[in-house]
Design an enzyme around this catalytic site. Structure first.
Site, PDB file in Angstrom:
ATOM      1  N   ASP A 503       0.852  -1.186   0.000  1.00 50.44           N
ATOM      2  CA  ASP A 503       0.000   0.000   0.000  1.00 50.44           C
ATOM      3  C   ASP A 503       0.895   1.246   0.000  1.00 50.44           C
ATOM      4  O   ASP A 503       1.861   1.331   0.772  1.00 50.44           O
ATOM      5  CB  ASP A 503      -0.899   0.009   1.235  1.00 50.44           C
ATOM      6  CG  ASP A 503      -1.929   1.128   1.185  1.00 50.44           C
ATOM      7  OD1 ASP A 503      -3.002   0.885   0.629  1.00 50.44           O
ATOM      8  OD2 ASP A 503      -1.641   2.240   1.683  1.00 50.44           O
ATOM      9  N   ILE A 504       0.585   2.220  -0.884  1.00 48.55           N
ATOM     10  CA  ILE A 504       1.359   3.467  -0.952  1.00 48.55           C
ATOM     11  C   ILE A 504       0.949   4.353   0.229  1.00 48.55           C
ATOM     12  O   ILE A 504      -0.237   4.640   0.418  1.00 48.55           O
ATOM     13  CB  ILE A 504       1.113   4.202  -2.276  1.00 48.55           C
ATOM     14  CG1 ILE A 504       1.533   3.326  -3.460  1.00 48.55           C
ATOM     15  CG2 ILE A 504       1.866   5.534  -2.307  1.00 48.55           C
ATOM     16  CD1 ILE A 504       1.212   3.906  -4.816  1.00 48.55           C
ATOM     17  N   GLU A 546      -4.693   2.335  -4.282  1.00 44.77           N
ATOM     18  CA  GLU A 546      -3.230   2.370  -4.204  1.00 44.77           C
ATOM     19  C   GLU A 546      -2.665   1.061  -3.656  1.00 44.77           C
ATOM     20  O   GLU A 546      -1.544   1.019  -3.159  1.00 44.77           O
ATOM     21  CB  GLU A 546      -2.772   3.545  -3.341  1.00 44.77           C
ATOM     22  CG  GLU A 546      -3.117   3.455  -1.859  1.00 44.77           C
ATOM     23  CD  GLU A 546      -4.496   4.019  -1.522  1.00 44.77           C
ATOM     24  OE1 GLU A 546      -4.683   4.465  -0.399  1.00 44.77           O
ATOM     25  OE2 GLU A 546      -5.373   4.010  -2.410  1.00 44.77           O
TER      26      GLU A 546
END
Length: 632
Positions: A503-504, A546
Site C-alpha cells: 500500500d502506498i 493504491e
C-alpha cells in the site's frame, strides 16, 4: 484603394455579434483571463452547449466535461474565440439576398468539412482538434462573404460557373469581382486571429496544380487534410449516382495520410454520424446517407453489371473436324478477350481441361477416342470438372439429342450453324458462373479474415478484462486467478507460497493536494517500479486504489520478507515529480505465507492484509508479518 481594403472598411463583411463579439474584444486585451471568457460564454446557453459538446468530442479523458469553465480551460482562449465566431456566423447567415447561393447547403458542407478536419486531427497530429474544427468550418467563408456583400454580382458568378463548370469558381469570381473567395476568406480569418499556420494551406488547398510543400511538412499535412475533408463534404452532399465515384477517389486520396482502405469505412461512417448529431444541434440540414459499405456495394454492383458480358474466359474447343474447330475459334475471337485452347479428340480435351482448368468447354458430340457425352461425364466425375460450363455441339439437335446431352451433365447445346451472337449468348452462363465463383471466393476470404479478426479481438478483450487500464498490471480478477493457480500448484508440489499486500503511504494526500491526474501518474510510476524490482517469477497485480498484491511462488516467509524489503527500498529511492516538486514515496507491506493456519487462499490474503494494517499502525514505511513464529 485596393478592392480588399474597400471591403474591410465598408463594414459589410460577415462579422460576429453579441456574445461572440464580446469574446473577440476581451481576448484582444493583454490581461484577459479564461474566467472572464467563461463568464461571457455562460450568458449564451446555445454557445455553452456547443462548446461543451465539442470539448467532449475532442477529449480522450474518460471523465466528461460538464461545465462551461472546464470547456473553456480545455479548449483555450484562442480556440474558444474562433469557435464563438464560427457559431455566431452560422446563426446570423442562415439566409441571404444572393438567389443562387444556397446558404443552408453552404453551412451543411462547412460543418461536414469541420468534422472531417477534427476527425483527421486525431490521426494526424499537426494541430489541436478544436482548432482544426474551426479551420474546416471557416475554410469557405469567403464564398459567404461575397454572397453577402455582392448578392447580385455573385448570383451572376454562380450562374456562369453552373454554365461552365470546367472553369474553377475562383476564375469566374476574379473575372467579375476582382477578387476571389480564397483571397477574401484569408483576409477575414487573419483579422479574426486565425493562427498563421492554417493560412498557407487554406490559400492553396483548392489548387491541384500548386507545388507541394516539403514532404512530411506540417503545411503539406494540413493541405492534404483540407482536400480530404472538402472531398468528404462533397460526398455528403452529392447525388446518389456520383457517390461511389467520389468515395473511390476519397479512399485513394486518404492513403496519402496513411489511412488504409480497411479503415476508411469506419472513419467516414463515424464522421457522418457526428454530422447528423451536430446538424440537429445547429439546426442545419444533413443528408441521410447510406453507410460506407452500402455505397461501395452500389458501386460494385454497377461495375459488375457493366462488365458481366465482357468477362474474358478460358475456353477449350474440342472438335475432330479441323475446319469446324477453326470456325468456332474465329467466332469466339470476335469482340472478346477469351483465351481459346483447341483439342482434336476427347482424350486431348480431357487432358487439356485438367491442365488449364477452363471456364467453358465446347465439345462436339462425335469426338474421336472419347465422344462429347463421354467427355462430359468424365469431367463431371471430377471436382474441377463440376465447376466448368460445358456446351455440347452437334449437327442435329432434336429432343433425343438434347435429353442425352443434359443427362450426361451438359449445361447447354450448340448447333453447328451458329452465329457469333448466338455463341456469345450461350457463354453468358459461363460468365455468370465465373462471377459467382469469384464472389464465393471473396466471401470465403472475408469470412476467414473476419474469423481471424474476431479471434484477435477476443484475445484482446480477454486481456483487457484481466488488465488494469491505468498501470497495465494484472487487475484484481487476474490476481485471484493467478493466486488460485499458484495455490493449487503449491498444494500438489508441497513447495512454499507467499504473498505481499503493498500500500502506498499517504496517497490520499497526493490526490487531495495535486489532483487525480497527479495521483494517476504516481500510481503508474509506482507500478512500473514495483514490477521492475520484483523477481522474475513473482507477479505484481493492482487490486484496487493504491493497493497491490505480489504473488511469490516457491518462496518461504524469510525470502518473501527480504524480497518485500527490496521492493520498499527501490520505491523509496525513486524521485517522482509530484506537483511542482521532486518527492519520494514510501510503501507499507504486509507479508504472509502458506501454512497450517492459512488453510486457503482467502485466509492467506487476509493474513497479509492484517500484517499490512500492523505496518501502518507501527508508523508506515515498513514490512510486517503476523507469522513471526515462522520467520524466527
Amino acid at each position: 484603394m485596393p478592392q480588399l481594403e474597400q471591403l474591410k472598411l465598408s463594414g459589410q463583411l460577415p462579422s460576429p455579434r453579441g456574445v461572440a463579439l464580446s469574446i473577440l474584444e476581451i481576448s484582444q486585451r493583454e490581461n484577459a483571463t479564461l474566467s472572464e471568457i467563461a463568464r461571457v460564454v455562460q450568458t449564451d446557453p446555445a454557445l455553452s452547449g456547443r462548446l461543451i459538446k465539442l470539448a467532449n468530442t475532442a477529449s480522450h479523458i474518460a471523465r466528461p466535461v460538464v461545465s462551461v469553465q472546464e470547456a473553456v480551460v480545455r479548449q483555450g482562449m484562442s480556440t474558444v474565440r474562433q469557435l464563438a465566431l464560427g457559431f455566431s456566423l452560422v446563426d446570423q447567415y442562415r439566409n441571404g439576398a444572393c438567389r443562387a447561393f444556397d446558404y443552408q447547403e453552404y453551412w451543411s458542407h462547412s460543418l461536414l468539412m469541420a468534422l472531417g478536419m477534427q476527425a483527421l486531427g486525431t490521426r494526424v497530429h499537426v494541430a489541436a482538434t478544436d482548432e482544426l474544427f474551426v479551420c474546416g468550418l471557416l475554410a469557405q467563408v469567403g464564398q459567404l462573404a461575397l454572397a453577402t456583400v455582392y448578392p447580385d454580382e455573385y448570383h451572376a458568378v454562380l450562374m456562369a460557373h453552373h454554365a461552365d463548370p470546367a472553369q474553377a469558381i475562383g476564375v469566374h469570381e476574379r473575372a467579375r469581382l476582382e477578387t476571389d473567395h480564397t483571397e477574401l476568406g484569408i483576409v477575414m480569418m487573419a483579422d479574426w486571429g486565425m493562427p498563421k499556420v492554417f493560412t498557407g494551406p487554406l490559400t492553396q488547398y483548392e489548387n491541384p496544380d500548386h507545388p507541394s510543400y516539403p514532404h512530411d511538412s506540417r503545411a503539406t499535412s494540413l493541405m492534404l487534410m483540407l482536400r480530404l475533408s472538402h472531398r468528404l463534404a462533397d460526398l455528403g452532399l452529392a447525388n446518389a449516382d456520383v457517390r461511389p465515384k467520389l468515395l473511390q477517389e476519397w479512399v485513394a486520396q486518404a492513403s496519402e495520410l496513411d489511412i488504409p482502405p480497411q479503415d476508411a469505412g469506419r472513419f467516414i461512417d463515424e464522421v457522418i454520424h457526428s454530422w447528423r448529431e451536430w446538424s440537429e444541434l445547429l439546426k442545419i440540414p444533413a443528408t441521410a446517407l447510406p453507410s460506407f459499405a452500402e455505397i461501395c456495394h452500389g458501386h460494385h454492383e454497377a461495375e459488375a453489371e457493366a462488365k458481366e458480358s465482357h468477362i474474358p474466359l478460358r475456353i477449350v474447343v474440342a472438335d475432330g473436324n479441323a475446319f469446324n474447330c477453326r470456325k468456332i475459334m474465329a467466332l469466339l475471337a470476335e469482340d472478346s478477350e477469351h483465351t481459346i485452347y483447341p483439342a482434336e479428340n476427347g482424350h486431348a480435351a480431357l487432358a487439356l481441361a485438367m491442365e488449364v482448368l477452363p471456364h467453358a468447354i465446347i465439345a462436339h458430340v462425335d469426338l474421336p477416342l472419347l465422344d462429347g457425352l463421354e467427355l462430359c461425364q468424365a469431367l463431371r466425375a471430377t471436382e474441377e470438372g463440376r465447376r466448368m460450363h460445358i456446351l455440347v455441339m452437334a449437327d442435329e439437335h432434336g429432343e433425343e439429342q438434347l435429353t442425352r446431352a443434359y443427362e450426361a451433365g451438359a449445361d447447354g447445346y450448340v448447333p453447328n450453324a451458329i452465329s457469333a451472337q448466338g455463341l456469345r449468348i450461350r457463354l453468358c452462363g459461363a460468365q455468370r458462373l465465373v462471377q459467382l465463383q469469384t464472389a464465393w471466393e471473396k466471401d470465403r476470404m472475408q469470412l476467414r479474415q473476419i474469423a481471424a479478426e474476431l479471434a484477435v479481438a477476443n484475445r484482446q478483450l480477454a486481456t483487457a478484462a484481466l488488465t488494469d487500464p491505468l498501470t497495465g498490471l494484472p487487475n484484481r480478477r487476474s490476481a485471484m486467478d493467478q493466486l488460485e493457480q499458484a495455490w493449487s500448484a503449491a498444494s500438489r508440489s508441497g513447495l512454499p507460497l507467499s504473498v505481499m499486500v503493498v500500500d502506498i503511504d499517504h496517497f490520499k494526500q497526493v490526490n487531495d493536494s495535486h489532483g487525480h491526474a497527479a495521483g494517476d501518474r504516481v500510481l503508474r510510476e509506482a507500478a512500473a517500479t514495483l514490477r521492475a524490482a520484483a523477481r522474475r517469477e513473482d507477479s505484481v497485480c493492482r487490486i484496487g486504489g493504491e493497493e497491490f498484491l505480489v504473488i511469490c511462488p516457491n518462496t518461504d516467509l524469510k525470502s518473501a520478507m527480504l524480497s518485500a524489503e527490496r521492493l520498499r527500498a527501490s520505491l523509496g529511492a525513486k524521485q517522482m515529480t509530484i506537483g511542482q516538486t521532486e518527492q519520494t514515496l514510501t510503501i507499507s507491506i504486509g507479508v504472509a505465507t502458506r501454512d497450517a493456519v492459512a488453510s486457503d487462499m482467502d485466509v492467506l490474503v487476509s493474513l497479509a492484509d492484517q500484517a499490512l494494517y500492523a505496518a501502518k499502525e507501527a508508523g508506515r514505511n515498513r514490512t510486517c508479518t503476523r507469522q513471526q513464529r515462522l520467520f524466527t
